[in-house]
Design an enzyme around this catalytic site. Structure first.
Site, PDB file in Angstrom:
ATOM      1  N   CYS A 162     -46.220  -7.816 -42.670  1.00  0.00           N
ATOM      2  CA  CYS A 162     -46.704  -6.639 -41.946  1.00  0.00           C
ATOM      3  C   CYS A 162     -47.122  -5.510 -42.872  1.00  0.00           C
ATOM      4  O   CYS A 162     -47.569  -4.457 -42.401  1.00  0.00           O
ATOM      5  CB  CYS A 162     -45.645  -6.169 -40.954  1.00  0.00           C
ATOM      6  SG  CYS A 162     -45.193  -7.467 -39.774  1.00  0.00           S
ATOM      7  N   HIS A 302     -44.008   3.319 -40.069  1.00  0.00           N
ATOM      8  CA  HIS A 302     -44.126   1.902 -39.718  1.00  0.00           C
ATOM      9  C   HIS A 302     -43.639   1.697 -38.285  1.00  0.00           C
ATOM     10  O   HIS A 302     -44.285   1.005 -37.504  1.00  0.00           O
ATOM     11  CB  HIS A 302     -43.308   1.059 -40.704  1.00  0.00           C
ATOM     12  CG  HIS A 302     -43.468  -0.403 -40.548  1.00  0.00           C
ATOM     13  ND1 HIS A 302     -44.701  -1.037 -40.605  1.00  0.00           N
ATOM     14  CD2 HIS A 302     -42.550  -1.391 -40.324  1.00  0.00           C
ATOM     15  CE1 HIS A 302     -44.530  -2.348 -40.437  1.00  0.00           C
ATOM     16  NE2 HIS A 302     -43.243  -2.575 -40.255  1.00  0.00           N
ATOM     17  N   GLU A 313     -35.710   3.041 -41.613  1.00  0.00           N
ATOM     18  CA  GLU A 313     -36.835   3.898 -41.958  1.00  0.00           C
ATOM     19  C   GLU A 313     -36.518   5.370 -41.711  1.00  0.00           C
ATOM     20  O   GLU A 313     -36.846   6.229 -42.528  1.00  0.00           O
ATOM     21  CB  GLU A 313     -38.083   3.494 -41.169  1.00  0.00           C
ATOM     22  CG  GLU A 313     -39.297   4.312 -41.569  1.00  0.00           C
ATOM     23  CD  GLU A 313     -40.604   3.822 -40.978  1.00  0.00           C
ATOM     24  OE1 GLU A 313     -41.670   4.234 -41.493  1.00  0.00           O
ATOM     25  OE2 GLU A 313     -40.578   3.034 -40.009  1.00  0.00           O
ATOM     26  N   LYS A 331     -47.687   2.198 -33.380  1.00  0.00           N
ATOM     27  CA  LYS A 331     -47.356   0.939 -32.706  1.00  0.00           C
ATOM     28  C   LYS A 331     -46.832   1.166 -31.291  1.00  0.00           C
ATOM     29  O   LYS A 331     -46.841   0.242 -30.480  1.00  0.00           O
ATOM     30  CB  LYS A 331     -46.332   0.149 -33.536  1.00  0.00           C
ATOM     31  CG  LYS A 331     -46.876  -0.368 -34.865  1.00  0.00           C
ATOM     32  CD  LYS A 331     -45.811  -1.145 -35.637  1.00  0.00           C
ATOM     33  CE  LYS A 331     -46.339  -1.636 -36.986  1.00  0.00           C
ATOM     34  NZ  LYS A 331     -46.524  -0.520 -37.942  1.00  0.00           N
ATOM     35  N   HIS A 336     -47.909  -4.055 -32.311  1.00  0.00           N
ATOM     36  CA  HIS A 336     -47.786  -4.374 -33.732  1.00  0.00           C
ATOM     37  C   HIS A 336     -48.814  -5.435 -34.107  1.00  0.00           C
ATOM     38  O   HIS A 336     -48.674  -6.608 -33.750  1.00  0.00           O
ATOM     39  CB  HIS A 336     -46.369  -4.889 -34.004  1.00  0.00           C
ATOM     40  CG  HIS A 336     -46.002  -4.968 -35.449  1.00  0.00           C
ATOM     41  ND1 HIS A 336     -46.926  -4.892 -36.464  1.00  0.00           N
ATOM     42  CD2 HIS A 336     -44.790  -5.121 -36.062  1.00  0.00           C
ATOM     43  CE1 HIS A 336     -46.314  -4.996 -37.632  1.00  0.00           C
ATOM     44  NE2 HIS A 336     -45.016  -5.124 -37.412  1.00  0.00           N
ATOM     45  N   PHE A 395     -41.709  -8.590 -43.421  1.00  0.00           N
ATOM     46  CA  PHE A 395     -40.774  -9.677 -43.676  1.00  0.00           C
ATOM     47  C   PHE A 395     -40.899 -10.125 -45.135  1.00  0.00           C
ATOM     48  O   PHE A 395     -41.982 -10.107 -45.714  1.00  0.00           O
ATOM     49  CB  PHE A 395     -41.087 -10.871 -42.768  1.00  0.00           C
ATOM     50  CG  PHE A 395     -40.533 -10.746 -41.364  1.00  0.00           C
ATOM     51  CD1 PHE A 395     -39.847  -9.622 -40.955  1.00  0.00           C
ATOM     52  CD2 PHE A 395     -40.704 -11.775 -40.456  1.00  0.00           C
ATOM     53  CE1 PHE A 395     -39.330  -9.516 -39.677  1.00  0.00           C
ATOM     54  CE2 PHE A 395     -40.203 -11.680 -39.166  1.00  0.00           C
ATOM     55  CZ  PHE A 395     -39.519 -10.551 -38.774  1.00  0.00           C
TER      56      PHE A 395
END
Length: 410
Positions: A162, A302, A313, A331, A336, A395
């Site tokens: 991502c 994010h 975060e 998002k 996403h 990831f």
């Protein structure tokens, strides 16, 4: 403008919010989630997504090309064409071997594999399309852009889950700073709307299961968040060295000023609990841009709406930015878009700087302990901004952070 800033002279973008910058900006500023039930995912535990609508690929690209390309490559070519037109460039006139393409793709459109796997299982291998491999290879988004626009310089794909789109933009900055290219078309593209993708993320517990109310499912930094919503789309930016963009009197959307990247080295899917590697990426990006945390006016987070990501975060952002600049999380509106998300959010951040307005985060009702940030909600917030940060995490522990600057004072 710093000596190493890279000018953004064109942006192309398509997402669930629409096709092109105007539609995307309008829907982002509305601050309402675009998630809805998805026929492709019917019967699954999570049967909704944020889908790109209104793109007639056959009309835009021609029937032959549309048939040949998978959705993520279609999106990429459309966005690249938009970006080049926005930049006022003519591909028939540029020095093609000095024009590069760097596209971030986290995976590919797994939906395309479902039919050939079925044919293979039925013993009908000879009925499979010869386009299965070239259609689905992740590098084909960059390759098809180069083919379509006659870009014959450096051309490749970055894949950091991502964070892929942000990684592509940072890599493109390096190519321009080093002198390897004069123009780079960079960004990300992905379509994650496949049953394989949805079922797999669902089994991991990464997707929201709020099937009774999809529009309320993506809720970054909210205490009731339960996972992300699959999205899709693409954003491509035309990047040039600032002095050359000024020389040709190009219209500027802003500058890419800094890039930082690190790896967690912790877990395949979970972020490092300490957040230290993500923090290091932010600080590296600020150092690259030659600015301090106190100079940052806005953060595009994010913000996936997963329990672990948002908690980590938020903790990192509070440590790095104690002054608490306003935060948004795109998002919540767009879903996403996986490998494309970093590029889409960088484009949105540049628009925020350009128009002096921060789009709201959808669905935020309650920020719990550990999630306290100055998050813009309900309506856009007007603010004169010079510098912004966009964060992307993926990831495998990939962290990629961009610092962007406004061009309005130039």
């Amino acid at each position: 403008m710093g000596n190493t800033d890279i000018a953004v002279t064109g942006i192309g973008m398509l997402s669930p919010a629409g096709i092109g910058l105007e539609e995307n900006w309008y829907r982002l500023c509305q601050g309402t989630s675009l998630a809805d039930h998805d026929p492709l995912l019917a019967g699954l535990r999570t049967d909704f997504s944020c889908a790109v609508r209104g793109l007639n690929a056959a009309s835009v690209l021609g029937h032959k090309m549309a048939r040949r390309l998978d959705a993520f490559a279609q999106f990429a070519v459309v966005a690249a064409r938009q970006a080049v037109a926005d930049a006022g460039l003519d591909p028939t006139q540029w020095q093609s071997e000095r024009v590069g393409v760097v596209l971030g793709v986290g995976s590919n459109s797994l939906h395309s594999y479902e039919k050939p796997f079925s044919l293979l299982g039925q013993g009908k291998a000879d009925s499979m399309s010869p386009f299965n491999i070239p259609r689905s290879l992740p590098n084909m988004a960059a390759g098809e852009i180069a083919l379509d626009l006659g870009a014959r310089g450096v051309c490749f794909t970055t894949s950091s889950a991502c964070a892929s789109g942000a990684t592509a933009l940072g890599t493109a900055m390096d190519l321009l700073r080093s002198g390897r290219c004069d123009i780079v078309l960079a960004g990300g593209s992905e379509s994650g709307r496949s049953r394989m993708t949805a079922a797999s993320f669902g089994r991991m517990g990464a997707l929201s299961s709020r099937t009774a109310d999809p529009e309320a499912a993506s809720r970054p930094f909210d205490t009731e968040r339960d996972g992300f919503v699959l999205g899709e789309g693409a954003a491509v930016l035309v990047l040039e060295r600032a002095r050359e963009a000024h020389r040709r009197r190009a219209r500027l959307h802003g500058y890419l000023a800094g890039y930082g990247a690190t790896a967690d080295g912790y877990h395949p899917t979970a972020p490092s609990p300490s957040g230290e590697p993500a923090e290091a990426a932010i600080r590296a990006a600020l150092l690259d841009a030659g600015c301090g945390a106190e100079s940052v006016d806005h953060i595009n987070a994010h913000g996936t709406s997963t329990v672990l990501n948002d908690e980590t975060e938020a903790s990192v952002l509070r440590r790095v930015f104690p002054a608490g600049p306003p935060v948004t999380a795109n998002k919540s509106v767009l879903g996403h878009a996986l490998g494309a998300s970093g590029a889409i959010e960088a484009a949105a951040t540049l628009l925020s700087l350009e128009y002096g307005k921060i789009p709201p985060t959808a669905n935020l009702q309650c920020q719990g302990s550990g999630l306290e940030l100055d998050i813009v909600t309900k309506t856009p917030r007007k603010r004169r901004m010079r510098t912004a940060v966009s964060t992307s995490f993926g990831f495998g522990g990939h962290n990629a952070v961009l610092v962007l600057r406004s061009s309005r004072s130039d």
